[in-house]
Design a protein around this motif. Sequence first.
Motif, PDB file in Angstrom:
ATOM      1  N   PRO A  96       1.089  -0.954  -0.120  1.00  0.00           N
ATOM      2  CA  PRO A  96       0.370  -0.075  -0.153  1.00  0.00           C
ATOM      3  C   PRO A  96       1.259   1.363   0.480  1.00  0.00           C
ATOM      4  O   PRO A  96       2.220   1.501   0.404  1.00  0.00           O
ATOM      5  CB  PRO A  96      -0.890   0.090   1.475  1.00  0.00           C
ATOM      6  CG  PRO A  96      -0.322  -1.537   1.983  1.00  0.00           C
ATOM      7  CD  PRO A  96       0.311  -1.946   1.613  1.00  0.00           C
ATOM      8  N   SER A 167      -4.790   1.669  -3.474  1.00  0.00           N
ATOM      9  CA  SER A 167      -4.443   0.835  -2.910  1.00  0.00           C
ATOM     10  C   SER A 167      -5.238  -0.435  -2.323  1.00  0.00           C
ATOM     11  O   SER A 167      -6.146   0.138  -2.035  1.00  0.00           O
ATOM     12  CB  SER A 167      -3.146   1.079  -2.235  1.00  0.00           C
ATOM     13  OG  SER A 167      -2.089   1.431  -1.818  1.00  0.00           O
ATOM     14  N   SER A 189      -7.168   4.732   0.209  1.00  0.00           N
ATOM     15  CA  SER A 189      -5.877   5.738   0.277  1.00  0.00           C
ATOM     16  C   SER A 189      -5.440   7.206   0.697  1.00  0.00           C
ATOM     17  O   SER A 189      -6.696   6.764   2.055  1.00  0.00           O
ATOM     18  CB  SER A 189      -6.513   6.901  -1.463  1.00  0.00           C
ATOM     19  OG  SER A 189      -7.962   7.086  -1.316  1.00  0.00           O
TER      20      SER A 189
END
Length: 257
Positions: A96, A167, A189
């Motif tokens: 991420p 992500s 995000s």
Amino acid sequence: MSHNSDQPDLRRRDFIGKTVLAAGAASIAPGVMLTMANAGSDEGVSSKVRWGMLIDTNKCADGCSACVAACNQENGIDLIERPAGQSDAMWDAQRPQWVRKVKLKDNLTGEITNLPMMCQHCEHPPCVDVCPTGASFKRADGLVLVDRHTCIGCRYCMMACPYKARSFIHQDVASQRTGTPRGKGCVESCTLCVQRLDAGDQTTACQDACNREGHQAILFGDLKNPDSEIARALKAYHSRQIRADLELNTGVRYTNI
């Protein structure tokens, strides 16, 4: 009755939200629930405010990643461990990233510009338009968020985002911070530190970190308050949107690019 195709069906979202809550919130770790502060509701927020950010690329130092590290720590992104045996390429592709440092090169002059890239918190967010469940939504104060309860992990929003700002969580999240819950199979995000704003703070982790490093490249505040520092700076200096041609009216702007 007329229907605005540019907005999600709020009644459908409300129904889905109530159905999920009635069934019980999903537990992803002991004592941790997949909720987002004020998710799916305007309670406690107002359209009189629009949170945004102004980034001075001249002050964004090459090689500095303080904003990225601060974001990772604030939101528990640094707690995700690399799966055993995963290649460097796969880890780089799947880990991420809410904020990432980007370098822009002027092909004519060769000039290099550094800037942090994150969710731009658009007034007209493409991620919200394509979300089939209403999990991607925009709050009254301009924050674009994801409701983990109704996110089905389809990743349409990731394909729609022109900034590659979202992500997907591919692996179990064993350790996390209760203020920023995260879970496998969800998209996430930058939230402009919504958990801090809802607690009464008015700074983001990346801004604080940048200031501690002495760069002061990030300015955060209320875009609609003419007396705020960010509103005055936007009037005083020329700023640009990334992909202004898309007419998304982003809440994050950049100077000196």
